[in-house]
Each structure stands twice: as C-alpha cells, then as structure tokens.
Design a protein around this motif. Structure first.
Motif, PDB file in Angstrom:
ATOM      1  N   ASP A 115       3.252 -44.081 -30.025  1.00 44.24           N
ATOM      2  CA  ASP A 115       4.543 -44.651 -29.626  1.00 44.24           C
ATOM      3  C   ASP A 115       5.724 -43.818 -30.084  1.00 44.24           C
ATOM      4  O   ASP A 115       6.741 -43.764 -29.394  1.00 44.24           O
ATOM      5  CB  ASP A 115       4.688 -46.080 -30.173  1.00 44.24           C
ATOM      6  CG  ASP A 115       3.752 -47.042 -29.478  1.00 44.24           C
ATOM      7  OD1 ASP A 115       3.230 -46.693 -28.393  1.00 44.24           O
ATOM      8  OD2 ASP A 115       3.524 -48.128 -30.020  1.00 44.24           O
ATOM      9  N   GLY A 116       5.621 -43.193 -31.233  1.00 45.39           N
ATOM     10  CA  GLY A 116       6.747 -42.418 -31.741  1.00 45.39           C
ATOM     11  C   GLY A 116       7.815 -43.324 -32.321  1.00 45.39           C
ATOM     12  O   GLY A 116       7.603 -44.517 -32.554  1.00 45.39           O
ATOM     13  N   THR A 138      -3.885 -35.079 -35.440  1.00 48.43           N
ATOM     14  CA  THR A 138      -4.521 -35.897 -34.419  1.00 48.43           C
ATOM     15  C   THR A 138      -4.024 -35.498 -33.041  1.00 48.43           C
ATOM     16  O   THR A 138      -4.801 -35.379 -32.102  1.00 48.43           O
ATOM     17  CB  THR A 138      -4.252 -37.393 -34.683  1.00 48.43           C
ATOM     18  OG1 THR A 138      -4.757 -37.727 -35.975  1.00 48.43           O
ATOM     19  CG2 THR A 138      -4.912 -38.261 -33.637  1.00 48.43           C
ATOM     20  N   ARG A 139      -2.709 -35.267 -32.912  1.00 43.87           N
ATOM     21  CA  ARG A 139      -2.173 -34.815 -31.623  1.00 43.87           C
ATOM     22  C   ARG A 139      -2.704 -33.441 -31.264  1.00 43.87           C
ATOM     23  O   ARG A 139      -2.992 -33.150 -30.107  1.00 43.87           O
ATOM     24  CB  ARG A 139      -0.644 -34.777 -31.669  1.00 43.87           C
ATOM     25  CG  ARG A 139       0.008 -36.131 -31.487  1.00 43.87           C
ATOM     26  CD  ARG A 139       1.501 -35.984 -31.239  1.00 43.87           C
ATOM     27  NE  ARG A 139       2.179 -35.225 -32.274  1.00 43.87           N
ATOM     28  CZ  ARG A 139       2.732 -35.743 -33.365  1.00 43.87           C
ATOM     29  NH1 ARG A 139       2.679 -37.033 -33.557  1.00 43.87           N
ATOM     30  NH2 ARG A 139       3.333 -34.988 -34.247  1.00 43.87           N
ATOM     31  N   ALA A 140      -2.861 -32.564 -32.248  1.00 44.26           N
ATOM     32  CA  ALA A 140      -3.300 -31.190 -31.983  1.00 44.26           C
ATOM     33  C   ALA A 140      -4.757 -31.118 -31.574  1.00 44.26           C
ATOM     34  O   ALA A 140      -5.147 -30.208 -30.846  1.00 44.26           O
ATOM     35  CB  ALA A 140      -3.071 -30.318 -33.209  1.00 44.26           C
ATOM     36  N   THR A 141      -5.579 -32.054 -32.014  1.00 50.64           N
ATOM     37  CA  THR A 141      -7.002 -31.979 -31.696  1.00 50.64           C
ATOM     38  C   THR A 141      -7.361 -32.728 -30.429  1.00 50.64           C
ATOM     39  O   THR A 141      -8.503 -32.665 -30.001  1.00 50.64           O
ATOM     40  CB  THR A 141      -7.856 -32.525 -32.852  1.00 50.64           C
ATOM     41  OG1 THR A 141      -7.469 -33.873 -33.126  1.00 50.64           O
ATOM     42  CG2 THR A 141      -7.727 -31.662 -34.075  1.00 50.64           C
ATOM     43  N   THR A 142      -6.421 -33.441 -29.814  1.00 46.65           N
ATOM     44  CA  THR A 142      -6.727 -34.092 -28.547  1.00 46.65           C
ATOM     45  C   THR A 142      -6.810 -33.039 -27.468  1.00 46.65           C
ATOM     46  O   THR A 142      -6.157 -32.007 -27.523  1.00 46.65           O
ATOM     47  CB  THR A 142      -5.669 -35.142 -28.178  1.00 46.65           C
ATOM     48  OG1 THR A 142      -4.397 -34.509 -28.118  1.00 46.65           O
ATOM     49  CG2 THR A 142      -5.651 -36.267 -29.174  1.00 46.65           C
ATOM     50  N   LEU A 177      -0.943 -37.969 -21.565  1.00 46.29           N
ATOM     51  CA  LEU A 177       0.299 -38.674 -21.852  1.00 46.29           C
ATOM     52  C   LEU A 177       0.248 -40.137 -21.441  1.00 46.29           C
ATOM     53  O   LEU A 177       1.173 -40.891 -21.712  1.00 46.29           O
ATOM     54  CB  LEU A 177       1.464 -37.978 -21.135  1.00 46.29           C
ATOM     55  CG  LEU A 177       1.668 -36.505 -21.530  1.00 46.29           C
ATOM     56  CD1 LEU A 177       2.774 -35.894 -20.710  1.00 46.29           C
ATOM     57  CD2 LEU A 177       1.959 -36.380 -22.999  1.00 46.29           C
ATOM     58  N   ALA A 178      -0.829 -40.551 -20.787  1.00 46.21           N
ATOM     59  CA  ALA A 178      -0.953 -41.947 -20.361  1.00 46.21           C
ATOM     60  C   ALA A 178      -1.217 -42.832 -21.575  1.00 46.21           C
ATOM     61  O   ALA A 178      -1.771 -42.399 -22.583  1.00 46.21           O
ATOM     62  CB  ALA A 178      -2.090 -42.093 -19.358  1.00 46.21           C
TER      63      ALA A 178
END
Length: 184
Positions: A115-116, A138-142, A177-178
C-alpha cells in the motif's frame, strides 16, 4: 542449486523455521527411513529462501530419483510470495505466536509494503531501518516482466491437422502492480 537440509518427515509433515509443509505424496514416507545411511535415514529437502511457499523432497526409494513438491500449509493466508527475511521479520512482530498468527503478521507486513504511505500531505510514521530494508528486499525479489507476451495468432484447422500438435492456450500476463488481495 537450491539450499538443502536433511530432516525427518513426521506425521504432520515437515517443519522448517516455524512453517509446516504437507502433501498427500508424503504419506508413504512419514516416519520412515530414507535409505540414505550417510544421513542417518533423514530425507533430503531443498528450499528457496526467497520463496517460502514450497519445498522439494527428494525421493530415492525403489531406485527412482524424483522430487516431490510440498506446499506450505498456510499459504492461503498470505496471498503473495515472500522470502525468509519477511517471515523472520513477521516472527519478530508476533513473538511466541502460532504459525497462523505469524502468517497473518506476514500478510499484514506485505500489505503495508504494497500500500505504501497513506497520504501524501500527512507525515507518515517513520518506519525503522529494518522495516524499510525488509520491504525493499521483498520488492526487489518479486518477479518483474519487462517483455510483453508475443501476439497470439489464430491457427487455421488445416494447420492443427498438419502439425499433429495440440492447440496452445496462452496464459494471462502477470501484473506485478495489480493488487494481489483483490478477489476476481
């Protein structure tokens, strides 16, 4: 290439870092000797530290060498893939909690990371350095997909009859991004 560990397969399945993995295919191997004398009868298990959703058990019985994919029991609680670092951070958020409580804490952590900040004008509470690092990793490994799928061309019935191959049905495109918590 994945890290391995050797451990027993119990009645409840396999427990790794307070997560329980279980599958029907493990039934004949529960509380059994793996026939690997060097490892005292323990089973060879491979895991991905960047994706805790599944593990692989190597079955060498009867001269075969197959891998059994075993999924995490509470994967439905979280809804998105995550790694060991996010799990460890969620365990710190719920000290002494059960596996379900830690899974819910991991889901809440990933939801906050997705959500940020709440509002642009409001001053958000400053996350700790570790919180920011866990969210960034976590964002980098997606998985991100920069190349679009090739256009689908319609095949004529003559093409299908000549080739002798089955018709290919393309899968949908993964959208990083969904919102993964939206039910369709």
């Amino acid at each position: 290439m994945l890290p391995e560990r050797w451990q027993a397969i119990n009645v409840y399945g396999i427990r790794i870092n307070h997560r329980t993995y279980d599958a029907r295919e493990l039934t004949p191997m529960r509380r059994q000797h793996s026939e690997v004398a060097e490892k005292k009868g323990l089973w060879e298990i491979h895991y991905d530290p960047y994706d805790v959703s599944r593990i692989w058990v190597r079955d060498r019985r009867d001269g075969s060498d197959r891998r059994i994919t075993v999924f995490w029991k509470h994967l439905h609680r979280v809804g998105v893939l995550f790694g060991e670092m996010a799990w460890d951070h969620a365990r710190e958020q719920a000290p002494g909690g059960s596996e379900e409580q830690i899974a819910d804490a991991a889901a809440a952590l990933l939801q906050r990371a997705h959500d940020g900040p709440a509002e642009k004008n409001a001053r958000p509470a400053r996350a700790s350095r570790r919180d920011r690092r866990v969210a960034a990793r976590t964002r980098a490994t997606t998985t991100h997909r920069s190349n679009p799928d090739p256009p689908v061309t319609e095949a004529t019935p003559e093409d299908d009859a000549d080739s002798g191959l089955a018709k290919v049905i393309p899968l949908g495109l993964f959208d990083p991004l969904a919102n993964p918590w939206r039910r369709s």
